[in-house]
Enzyme design. Structure first.
Site, PDB file in Angstrom:
ATOM      1  N   HIS A  89      -1.143   0.629  -9.686  1.00  0.00           N
ATOM      2  CA  HIS A  89      -1.825  -0.220  -8.710  1.00  0.00           C
ATOM      3  C   HIS A  89      -2.449  -1.439  -9.418  1.00  0.00           C
ATOM      4  CE1 HIS A  89      -3.778  -0.284  -4.505  1.00  0.00           C
ATOM      5  NE2 HIS A  89      -3.786  -1.494  -5.012  1.00  0.00           N
TER       6      HIS A  89
ATOM      7  N   ARG B 144       0.841  -1.199   0.000  1.00  0.00           N
ATOM      8  CA  ARG B 144       0.000   0.000   0.000  1.00  0.00           C
ATOM      9  C   ARG B 144       0.879   1.254   0.000  1.00  0.00           C
ATOM     10  NH1 ARG B 144      -3.615  -2.314  -1.745  1.00  0.00           N
ATOM     11  NH2 ARG B 144      -5.726  -2.623  -0.950  1.00  0.00           N
TER      12      ARG B 144
HETATM   13  N1  LIG Z   1      -0.905  -3.705  -5.429  1.00  0.00           N
HETATM   14  C1  LIG Z   1      -1.831  -4.622  -5.609  1.00  0.00           C
HETATM   15  O1  LIG Z   1      -2.306  -4.838  -6.720  1.00  0.00           O
HETATM   16  C2  LIG Z   1      -2.285  -5.431  -4.428  1.00  0.00           C
HETATM   17  C3  LIG Z   1      -3.073  -6.580  -4.634  1.00  0.00           C
HETATM   18  C4  LIG Z   1      -3.420  -7.342  -3.532  1.00  0.00           C
HETATM   19  C5  LIG Z   1      -3.006  -6.992  -2.276  1.00  0.00           C
HETATM   20  N2  LIG Z   1      -2.271  -5.871  -2.102  1.00  0.00           N
HETATM   21  C6  LIG Z   1      -1.826  -5.463  -0.760  1.00  0.00           C
HETATM   22  O2  LIG Z   1      -1.108  -6.518  -0.186  1.00  0.00           O
HETATM   23  C7  LIG Z   1      -1.448  -6.580   1.196  1.00  0.00           C
HETATM   24  C8  LIG Z   1      -1.130  -7.928   1.759  1.00  0.00           C
HETATM   25  O3  LIG Z   1      -2.045  -8.890   1.252  1.00  0.00           O
HETATM   26  P1  LIG Z   1      -2.126 -10.339   1.893  1.00  0.00           P
HETATM   27  O4  LIG Z   1      -3.281 -11.024   1.268  1.00  0.00           O
HETATM   28  O5  LIG Z   1      -0.809 -11.000   1.845  1.00  0.00           O
HETATM   29  O6  LIG Z   1      -2.447  -9.956   3.409  1.00  0.00           O
HETATM   30  P2  LIG Z   1      -2.333 -10.881   4.702  1.00  0.00           P
HETATM   31  O7  LIG Z   1      -2.456 -12.310   4.325  1.00  0.00           O
HETATM   32  O8  LIG Z   1      -3.278 -10.309   5.707  1.00  0.00           O
HETATM   33  O9  LIG Z   1      -0.820 -10.650   5.196  1.00  0.00           O
HETATM   34  C9  LIG Z   1      -0.385  -9.456   5.753  1.00  0.00           C
HETATM   35  C10 LIG Z   1       1.033  -9.679   6.251  1.00  0.00           C
HETATM   36  O10 LIG Z   1       1.532  -8.439   6.746  1.00  0.00           O
HETATM   37  C11 LIG Z   1       2.061  -8.662   8.040  1.00  0.00           C
HETATM   38  N3  LIG Z   1       1.924  -7.471   8.868  1.00  0.00           N
HETATM   39  C12 LIG Z   1       0.830  -6.691   9.036  1.00  0.00           C
HETATM   40  N4  LIG Z   1       1.086  -5.678   9.880  1.00  0.00           N
HETATM   41  C13 LIG Z   1       2.376  -5.828  10.257  1.00  0.00           C
HETATM   42  C14 LIG Z   1       3.228  -5.103  11.101  1.00  0.00           C
HETATM   43  N5  LIG Z   1       2.818  -4.020  11.755  1.00  0.00           N
HETATM   44  N6  LIG Z   1       4.492  -5.550  11.259  1.00  0.00           N
HETATM   45  C15 LIG Z   1       4.929  -6.640  10.612  1.00  0.00           C
HETATM   46  N7  LIG Z   1       4.173  -7.377   9.781  1.00  0.00           N
HETATM   47  C16 LIG Z   1       2.914  -6.971   9.609  1.00  0.00           C
HETATM   48  C17 LIG Z   1       1.259  -9.794   8.616  1.00  0.00           C
HETATM   49  O11 LIG Z   1       1.958 -10.373   9.701  1.00  0.00           O
HETATM   50  P3  LIG Z   1       1.381 -11.661  10.482  1.00  0.00           P
HETATM   51  O12 LIG Z   1       1.472 -12.786   9.469  1.00  0.00           O
HETATM   52  O13 LIG Z   1       2.302 -11.860  11.599  1.00  0.00           O
HETATM   53  O14 LIG Z   1      -0.028 -11.334  10.845  1.00  0.00           O
HETATM   54  C18 LIG Z   1       1.118 -10.693   7.392  1.00  0.00           C
HETATM   55  O15 LIG Z   1       2.241 -11.503   7.248  1.00  0.00           O
HETATM   56  C19 LIG Z   1      -2.940  -6.208   1.207  1.00  0.00           C
HETATM   57  O16 LIG Z   1      -3.333  -5.722   2.466  1.00  0.00           O
HETATM   58  C20 LIG Z   1      -2.997  -5.131   0.158  1.00  0.00           C
HETATM   59  O17 LIG Z   1      -2.750  -3.901   0.800  1.00  0.00           O
HETATM   60  C21 LIG Z   1      -1.908  -5.077  -3.153  1.00  0.00           C
END
Ligand SMILES: NC(=O)c1ccc[n+]([C@@H]2O[C@H](COP(=O)([O-])OP(=O)(O)OC[C@H]3O[C@@H](n4cnc5c(N)ncnc54)[C@H](OP(=O)(O)O)[C@@H]3O)[C@@H](O)[C@H]2O)c1
Length: 317
Positions: free
Chosen positions: A280, A232
């Site tokens: 994005h 993000r």
């Molecule tokens: N650019 C694009 O096209 C696109 C597309 C899809 C997604 N995204 C972005 O990618 C993000 C991640 O997606 P996801 O499905 O992988 O999410 P997810 O499964 O919820 O994983 C989030 C990860 O971030 C870690 N995290 C969150 N807050 C943290 C902090 N303060 N310190 C350290 N680690 C932290 C979490 O740690 P834990 O495992 O320990 O909970 C987890 O490993 C989405 O939220 C979205 O913003 C972007």
């Protein structure tokens, strides 16, 4: 019973046929984002992207909100989502695979000096360049959730050295794991290419700034640290990334996300030769796949089964 679909910037005809075929025989309401404040008491599920703050007052009987993407910051930041209401994020193989492709593509582009090859082609120059191997390059992934863990596997398969940092410790074969703020500096110190796949939460807001970038390894074979952000834009300070790309703190960056999107036309990012911009679009949510996901969850929830991938409202993701 009725389902409401609210997608900022899109048209009803882009989405409604998908919902009508996935959930036939029920009322489908399109929210036009036009400031309408009429109450919609029959709505029991809502599928949203970038909802207006007023929406949640209108759908007082809703049982769950589905995000039409993996992130939920666009919902939680509306600031008016009742605390008890489940918010479900999108998790899909197609989306996850696309992110793996994007991360691999950007890492390989930097490894294989694609922009230099491109410039040479444009100038008609036939000149081989020294080529570090993938296994000499340390890629650090911030966020080891669905996107990060998958991308780590893809990068491992290519041959990169891969490390990951997340809130809680993980185990991923062949990936060096770091967890928590107390281990962030050690993670950054061993990272040549930093890949951010973090959600936007109060804890990750503006995490990537000048002080942070100066902690990245400077002794790697690529000649300087590289940032790839497909998580993000609010996780970074744009002005400080810009400065880092200009003063050499960063060798290059691949940015799919920015603090302000769309990236404004006068932004200096557009003309930086060492910054690779995508709109994005790292992992695009295929409409029919997202709708099928929400429709299946609605059917099973109505049948009494629990919702999957419900966001932890305390953590914000
Ligand atoms: N650019 C694009 O096209 C696109 C597309 C899809 C997604 N995204 C972005 O990618 C993000 C991640 O997606 P996801 O499905 O992988 O999410 P997810 O499964 O919820 O994983 C989030 C990860 O971030 C870690 N995290 C969150 N807050 C943290 C902090 N303060 N310190 C350290 N680690 C932290 C979490 O740690 P834990 O495992 O320990 O909970 C987890 O490993 C989405 O939220 C979205 O913003 C972007």
């Amino acid at each position: 019973m009725a389902v409401l679909v609210s997608v900022k910037g899109d048209k009803a005809e882009d989405w409604m046929p998908h919902f009508e075929s996935a959930l036939p025989g029920e009322t489908h309401i399109w929210d036009s984002h036009d400031g309408d404040v009429s109450l919609l008491p029959d709505v029991d599920y809502a599928m949203v992207w970038g909802p207006q703050a007023s929406l949640f007052k209108r759908i007082a009987n809703v049982k769950a909100i589905f995000s039409l993407g993996a992130g939920v910051d666009h919902i939680l930041n509306a600031g008016t989502v009742p605390a008890h209401l489940p918010v479900v994020r999108y998790v899909g193989d197609d989306l996850t695979a696309r992110m793996g492709e994007y991360v691999a593509m950007q890492c390989l582009m930097h490894l294989r000096q694609h922009s230099l090859m491109d410039a040479q082609q444009k100038a008609g120059i036939w000149q081989q360049q020294p080529q570090p191997a993938a296994n000499e390059v340390r890629v650090g992934i911030m966020g080891l959730g669905v996107m990060g863990a998958h991308s780590a596997g893809v990068l491992k398969a290519i041959g990169f050295q891969v490390a990951g940092w997340s809130r809680s410790a993980k185990h991923i074969d062949g990936v060096k794991i770091f967890a928590g703020m107390e281990n962030l500096d050690a993670f950054l110190a061993g990272t040549d290419i930093l890949v951010c796949l973090l959600p936007h939460t109060p804890d990750t807001f503006h995490l990537i700034n000048t002080i942070f970038l100066k902690k990245l390894a400077r002794n790697g074979v690529l000649g300087g640290p590289i940032l790839i952000n497909a998580g993000r834009g609010k996780c970074q300070i744009d002005a400080e990334i810009l400065e880092a790309l200009t003063d050499g703190t960063l060798k290059a960056a691949s940015l799919d996300v920015f603090e302000t999107e769309p990236l404004p036309a006068p932004s200096p990012f557009w003309s930086l030769p060492n910054c690779f911009i995508t709109p994005h679009a790292a992992a695009w949510s295929d409409r029919s796949a997202v709708v099928a996901y929400a429709a299946n969850q609605i059917k099973s929830h109505r049948a009494g089964l629990p919702l999957l991938n419900v966001v932890d409202r305390q953590r914000g993701y």
